[in-house]
Design a protein around this motif. Structure first.
Motif, PDB file in Angstrom:
ATOM      1  N   ALA A 107     -10.613  -8.788   7.642  1.00 20.55           N
ATOM      2  CA  ALA A 107     -10.651  -7.693   6.676  1.00 20.55           C
ATOM      3  C   ALA A 107      -9.525  -7.887   5.672  1.00 20.55           C
ATOM      4  N   GLU A 108      -9.665  -7.240   4.533  1.00 23.80           N
ATOM      5  CA  GLU A 108      -8.616  -7.298   3.512  1.00 23.80           C
ATOM      6  C   GLU A 108      -7.935  -5.956   3.292  1.00 23.80           C
ATOM      7  N   GLY A 109      -8.382  -4.932   3.992  1.00 20.31           N
ATOM      8  CA  GLY A 109      -7.760  -3.630   3.792  1.00 20.31           C
ATOM      9  C   GLY A 109      -8.056  -2.686   4.934  1.00 20.31           C
ATOM     10  N   ILE A 110      -7.227  -1.624   5.033  1.00 19.39           N
ATOM     11  CA  ILE A 110      -7.425  -0.554   6.006  1.00 19.39           C
ATOM     12  C   ILE A 110      -7.170   0.778   5.313  1.00 19.39           C
ATOM     13  N   MET A 114     -11.548  -0.406   8.566  1.00 15.73           N
ATOM     14  CA  MET A 114     -11.185  -1.752   8.116  1.00 15.73           C
ATOM     15  C   MET A 114     -12.330  -2.268   7.253  1.00 15.73           C
ATOM     16  N   PHE A 115     -12.006  -2.852   6.106  1.00 20.30           N
ATOM     17  CA  PHE A 115     -13.053  -3.182   5.138  1.00 20.30           C
ATOM     18  C   PHE A 115     -12.687  -4.439   4.368  1.00 20.30           C
ATOM     19  N   GLY A 116     -13.665  -4.907   3.581  1.00 17.38           N
ATOM     20  CA  GLY A 116     -13.429  -6.055   2.709  1.00 17.38           C
ATOM     21  C   GLY A 116     -13.413  -7.360   3.474  1.00 17.38           C
ATOM     22  N   GLY A 117     -12.858  -8.402   2.841  1.00 11.36           N
ATOM     23  CA  GLY A 117     -12.864  -9.724   3.468  1.00 11.36           C
ATOM     24  C   GLY A 117     -14.282 -10.234   3.595  1.00 11.36           C
ATOM     25  N   ASN A 118     -14.629 -10.711   4.785  1.00 13.23           N
ATOM     26  CA  ASN A 118     -15.998 -11.185   5.003  1.00 13.23           C
ATOM     27  C   ASN A 118     -16.779 -10.273   5.934  1.00 13.23           C
ATOM     28  N   PRO A 149      -3.212  -9.074  12.876  1.00 12.34           N
ATOM     29  CA  PRO A 149      -3.467  -7.648  12.657  1.00 12.34           C
ATOM     30  C   PRO A 149      -2.730  -7.103  11.432  1.00 12.34           C
ATOM     31  N   PHE A 150      -3.205  -5.955  10.967  1.00 11.52           N
ATOM     32  CA  PHE A 150      -2.497  -5.188   9.958  1.00 11.52           C
ATOM     33  C   PHE A 150      -1.403  -4.374  10.642  1.00 11.52           C
ATOM     34  N   ARG A 151      -0.372  -4.064   9.873  1.00  7.80           N
ATOM     35  CA  ARG A 151       0.656  -3.172  10.381  1.00  7.80           C
ATOM     36  C   ARG A 151       0.359  -1.765   9.893  1.00  7.80           C
ATOM     37  N   PHE A 152       0.305  -0.828  10.826  1.00  5.56           N
ATOM     38  CA  PHE A 152      -0.094   0.554  10.566  1.00  5.56           C
ATOM     39  C   PHE A 152       1.144   1.433  10.662  1.00  5.56           C
ATOM     40  N   ARG A 153       1.434   2.163   9.599  1.00  2.59           N
ATOM     41  CA  ARG A 153       2.664   2.961   9.484  1.00  2.59           C
ATOM     42  C   ARG A 153       2.608   4.166  10.409  1.00  2.59           C
ATOM     43  N   LEU A 154       3.719   4.425  11.092  1.00  5.89           N
ATOM     44  CA  LEU A 154       3.838   5.587  11.964  1.00  5.89           C
ATOM     45  C   LEU A 154       4.866   6.546  11.397  1.00  5.89           C
ATOM     46  N   SER A 155       4.597   7.834  11.519  1.00  5.49           N
ATOM     47  CA  SER A 155       5.565   8.842  11.109  1.00  5.49           C
ATOM     48  C   SER A 155       5.674   9.883  12.205  1.00  5.49           C
ATOM     49  N   ASP A 156       6.664  10.761  12.076  1.00  2.00           N
ATOM     50  CA  ASP A 156       6.823  11.875  13.002  1.00  2.00           C
ATOM     51  C   ASP A 156       6.533  13.194  12.309  1.00  2.00           C
ATOM     52  N   LEU A 157       5.785  13.134  11.199  1.00  2.00           N
ATOM     53  CA  LEU A 157       5.407  14.312  10.433  1.00  2.00           C
ATOM     54  C   LEU A 157       3.909  14.571  10.581  1.00  2.00           C
ATOM     55  N   PRO A 158       3.463  15.805  10.345  1.00  2.00           N
ATOM     56  CA  PRO A 158       2.022  16.053  10.284  1.00  2.00           C
ATOM     57  C   PRO A 158       1.385  15.219   9.168  1.00  2.00           C
ATOM     58  N   GLU A 159       0.153  14.795   9.373  1.00  2.19           N
ATOM     59  CA  GLU A 159      -0.545  13.971   8.372  1.00  2.19           C
ATOM     60  C   GLU A 159      -1.933  14.543   8.109  1.00  2.19           C
ATOM     61  N   ARG A 214      -1.101  -0.143 -13.451  1.00  2.00           N
ATOM     62  CA  ARG A 214      -1.919  -1.086 -14.208  1.00  2.00           C
ATOM     63  C   ARG A 214      -3.307  -0.541 -14.503  1.00  2.00           C
ATOM     64  N   GLY A 215      -3.559   0.689 -14.051  1.00  4.98           N
ATOM     65  CA  GLY A 215      -4.870   1.275 -14.255  1.00  4.98           C
ATOM     66  C   GLY A 215      -5.931   0.727 -13.333  1.00  4.98           C
ATOM     67  N   GLN A 216      -5.548   0.052 -12.261  1.00  8.59           N
ATOM     68  CA  GLN A 216      -6.511  -0.538 -11.332  1.00  8.59           C
ATOM     69  C   GLN A 216      -6.841   0.432 -10.214  1.00  8.59           C
ATOM     70  N   GLY A 217      -7.828   0.085  -9.417  1.00  8.36           N
ATOM     71  CA  GLY A 217      -8.232   0.921  -8.303  1.00  8.36           C
ATOM     72  C   GLY A 217      -9.259   0.225  -7.441  1.00  8.36           C
ATOM     73  N   GLY A 218      -9.520   0.793  -6.267  1.00  8.63           N
ATOM     74  CA  GLY A 218     -10.471   0.223  -5.327  1.00  8.63           C
ATOM     75  C   GLY A 218     -10.162   0.700  -3.927  1.00  8.63           C
ATOM     76  N   PRO A 219     -10.984   0.319  -2.933  1.00  9.54           N
ATOM     77  CA  PRO A 219     -10.778   0.789  -1.555  1.00  9.54           C
ATOM     78  C   PRO A 219      -9.415   0.431  -0.980  1.00  9.54           C
ATOM     79  N   SER A 220      -8.826  -0.667  -1.442  1.00  6.03           N
ATOM     80  CA  SER A 220      -7.547  -1.109  -0.871  1.00  6.03           C
ATOM     81  C   SER A 220      -6.335  -0.569  -1.638  1.00  6.03           C
ATOM     82  N   TYR A 221      -6.534   0.409  -2.524  1.00 14.05           N
ATOM     83  CA  TYR A 221      -5.440   1.006  -3.295  1.00 14.05           C
ATOM     84  C   TYR A 221      -5.006   2.318  -2.646  1.00 14.05           C
TER      85      TYR A 221
END
Length: 832
Positions: free
Chosen positions: A277-280, A295-299, A333-343, A444-451
């Motif tokens: 995958a290329e994004g999460i 998890m999305f993108g890639g192949n 694997p991707f690294r997934f950010r952890l916090s101690d706050l409500p999300e 840059r005015g860009q966008g997509g699922p991985s932004y």
């Protein structure tokens, strides 16, 4: 879904002309699906300190290389470590999920203690990923290197393979562990079927190599048909997915983008058919809570949803998220950010929504030009911090823009107090503003699922984060070691106090004061400030390895800030990434760190030091503008040890602060002289005395416990009463005490700088040895009545200074009440 990516290519059945030479990669923030590989922003003196402040003792273990650099799940193999101080019986410390047995070292070693071997058995269900490993000996801990686990067969590179003619044959699927030296290019040949799709990927920077890899694919005629440098989601690492037009032989080449010389110059070339995958999304979530991660993108034929286990202990800010299988599992694997706050998740339709304070909003810019907006209730005069996380996480392509508007659409002035690619805004809410709108977009005015992004609004005027710059510490038996910590400030400029809550009783700590942010020697303020703490092993300290946590506290009493320091895990600099400023000054490369390893402060007991450095005082008050001598004594174990110099580790960047060691070169006893000027800001920091020795032809540095230094004024004034009363035509006295620092012997001149009209106050002088003062103030007849604020001003000459310039003390305020006869009696009666 994604548009066509240049790293995923179908090669047409036509002849192609040879391609131009490979392009050069631009250095910058290293983004990686494995986690951001951080580039700490440090000043040149701090970089030099990293290189020179903590040389290893001669016997401490150092791991310089691994063979192989990775392993296949379900296989048993021999892992060989190469380096120095690798004594037989050393314990391998790793999170690698494997059965590990020690093997005897080779008998034909030319240099003893340079090779260790282990039998490693990886279970078939071992998680694909990157794992730290190091060794522990009786002489302490080694540095960390990273070992990679996949589903592919691992083989070594075989030289010579520097050209297509010399290409090393490989059978896919496979992983090749290789190295690159300067202009080296490694070629490999393989066969592919017609219309066969293969992934060709290089792991390097993600697993601790300084290589910036480029991957190229050639057909049987030697024509380049595909290349990649810096694939999406991999930072500077490379990946291609190629559909081969016809059956036959093909070649793949790997080289460094700059053809640079690096100490850590390894890579792992993966060739095979595996999913990636290329994004999460989302990019993170609250520790211990559940969330569905896409998890999305890639192949991938379609997005895949996983539910990661987020029951991760405190101290780790990320966890691994990978594709669930079935195999082969090839991608890290991707690294997934952890916090101690409500999300929470932003609405998928992009509608404006409320933003709750101290709650992480997970959103993404799905289309080019899109702007996400969030409303927040505020009150005039409140202070807020708005933090947007994206690029620095390593899992987003968003280069975020964050702006604040009032309810009428007027843009509000907010200061960006961040020091990286992601914005961090500090706002003081203007009058009459009770609601603000936060606007998130891509610069840059860009966008997509991985932004994707994470947005947090926190009440308060500032913040800071802490980075440990010392990757591990071997405290000498009965000796002392230093730990360097940098504070990255985000609007908070006050002092920070460091602590080690889990420090065992057989260790002692000194220091731990990070000075407030003040002007440096150029008169500029630096957002990053350094501090030290020292660890001393008590005589009864047992031999073992520890995991310590460093915490820092700051802020105001009504808004305390407490932050846990991140350890670098692994730290090195990349050769060839030096730059020059517009004034032609050399800007050294920033250290590359691996905080995602979750390693805070590893500590072990090392061998005794060859000499003990002692100072008489460990807490001193230094008068601003005066030199302060710090006596030291160096006790050596052997007369053959040579003292090259005695000085101190790096001082904080404070204007006109200096440490003179000219009289201490080569002396085993003497004085370090800490100097300042009358313009040096009053701060509290720690000085770590250090001695550079020559032991058996090698240089070694020993340190003493930190000396806490508080820069103070030469004296202070204390009034016996903040209020003096006199009548028109009468007199009264302002009385008080001069409190001197013991080292200060000058005469203090005191006067009233702003007496009321028709009031005269005679100045006084308080010589050394005297403490009390009394200023008599006379009110002329007809002096206007009233309650006035007056200020005592004072000055003195610093006796030791040759310039004889007078030291001025900030004014001390008092109230002077002037009344007529009857009024004065009434006032007097109220006061008794």
């Amino acid at each position: 879904m994604f548009t066509q990516d240049p790293s995923r290519l179908e090669i047409p059945l036509v002849d192609q002309a040879p391609s131009p030479e490979p392009r050069m990669a631009n250095p910058g923030l290293q983004l990686s699906g494995l986690g951001v590989v951080r580039r700490i922003r440090l000043a040149l003196p701090l970089l030099l300190a990293l290189a020179t402040a903590y040389p290893l003792a001669a016997a401490e273990p150092v791991v310089k290389g691994l063979q192989p650099r990775g392993g296949q799940r379900g296989k048993t193999f021999t892992l060989t470590l190469k380096g120095e101080g690798l004594v037989t019986g050393a314990e391998l410390i790793t999170t690698l999920p494997a059965s590990i047995s020690k093997l005897a070292p080779p008998r034909d070693l030319e240099t003893p203690d340079t090779v260790l071997s282990y039998m490693v058995q990886l279970p078939a269900d071992a998680a694909v990923g990157a794992y730290p490993l190091r060794v522990l000996t009786a002489d302490g801990l080694s540095n960390v290197l990273i070992f990679s686990v996949t589903d592919l067969l691992e083989i070594p590179e075989k030289e010579p393979n520097d050209s297509i003619v010399q290409a090393q044959p490989i059978s896919v699927p496979v992983v090749v562990s290789g190295t690159l030296k300067g202009p080296d290019q490694d070629f490999f040949s393989f066969t592919a079927n017609a219309r066969q799709r293969l992934v060709l990927e290089v792991e390097a920077r993600r697993i601790g190599s300084a290589i910036d890899p480029v991957i190229e694919v050639f057909d049987s005629a030697g024509r380049r048909i595909a290349e990649n440098d810096d694939a999406p989601g991999l930072g500077v690492d490379s990946r291609l997915e190629v559909t081969f037009p016809k059956a036959g032989k093909y070649y793949v080449a790997v080289h460094d983008a700059k053809f640079s010389e690096q100490e850590q110059n390894f890579y792992r070339l993966k060739v095979g058919s595996y999913a990636y995958a290329e994004g999460i999304f989302p990019l993170g979530w609250q520790r211990g809570k559940g969330v569905a991660v896409t998890m999305f993108g890639g192949n991938l034929a379609k997005p895949i949803v996983v539910h990661p286990d987020l029951k991760v202990p405190g101290g780790r800010e990320t966890t691994a998220v990978n594709l669930p299988g079935p195999g082969p599992m090839g991608s890290l694997p991707f690294r997934f950010r952890l916090s101690d706050l409500p999300e929470t998740l932003a609405p998928a339709d992009g509608s404006v929504t409320e933003l709750a304070p101290s709650t992480v909003m997970n959103g993404r810019i799905l289309k080019p030009g899109e702007v996400d907006r969030y409303k927040l209730k505020v009150s005039p005069g409140e202070k807020w911090m708005f933090d947007l996380e994206a690029a620095t996480l390593g899992t987003s392509r968003l280069y975020g823009s964050l702006a604040v508007f009032d309810a009428q659409g007027n843009k509000l002035e907010a200061k960006d107090v961040g020091d990286g690619p992601d914005p961090k805004l500090a706002l003081t809410v203007p009058d009459k503003v009770r609601e603000v709108t936060l606007a998130v977009s891509d610069v840059r005015g860009q966008g997509g699922p991985s932004y994707g992004y994470r947005l947090i609004a926190t009440p308060g005027s500032g913040d800071f984060s802490l980075k440990i710059l010392t990757p591990y510490v071997n405290v000498p038996a009965h000796g002392t070691a230093a730990v360097q910590v940098v504070a990255e400030r985000h609007g908070y400029d006050g002092p920070i106090r460091l602590s080690l809550p889990n420090l065992p009783a057989d260790f002692s700590m000194a220091g731990g004061n990070i000075a407030a942010e003040v002007p440096n020697y150029e008169g500029k303020r630096e957002p990053s400030t350094i501090g030290y703490l020292t660890l001393t092993a008590k005589p009864d300290a047992g031999t073992r390895a520890l995991k310590l946590s460093v915490w820092g506290e700051g802020g105001a009493p009504d808004h305390p800030i407490r932050r846990r320091a991140e350890g670098p895990g692994l730290i090195f600099t990349v050769n060839g990434e030096e730059q020059y400023s517009i004034t032609a000054d050399l800007i050294p490369p920033r250290p590359t760190t691996y905080e995602w390893l979750g390693i805070e402060l590893p500590v072990a007991i090392g061998p005794p030091v060859p000499a003990v450095l002692e100072v008489a005082d460990h807490s001193i008050r230094v008068v601003q503008g005066m030199d302060y001598p710090i006596a030291y004594k160096l006790t050596k174990q052997s007369p053959e040890i040579t003292t090259k110099s005695v000085r101190g580790l790096e001082l904080p960047s404070v204007k006109d602060l200096s440490l003179d060691n000219k009289d201490s070169k080569g002396a085993d006893a003497g004085k370090l002289v800490l100097g300042s000027t009358l313009e040096t800001p009053l701060v509290k920091f720690d000085l770590v005395p250090s001695a550079t020795l020559e032991v058996n032809g090698k240089e070694e540095i020993v340190v003493a416990p930190a000396v806490t230094v508080e820069l103070v004024r030469a004296y202070s004034l204390e009034l016996n009463s903040q209020r003096v009363e006199l009548t028109s035509g009468g007199n009264a006295a302002l009385t008080g005490i001069v409190r001197r620092e013991p080292i200060f012997t000058g005469t203090v001149k005191i006067s009233v700088g702003d007496p009321p009209d028709k009031v005269a106050c005679a100045p006084v002088e308080v010589p050394n040895g005297k403490f009390e003062f009394s200023l008599t103030c006379q009110a002329a007849s007809g002096t206007p009545q009233g309650d006035f604020e007056v200020h005592l001003v004072s000055s003195a000459t610093i006796p030791s200074r040759t310039d004889k310039r007078e030291y001025t003390f900030p004014p001390v305020a008092a109230r002077m009440v002037i009344a007529g006869g009857e009024t004065a009696k009434a006032v007097a009666n109220k006061t008794h």
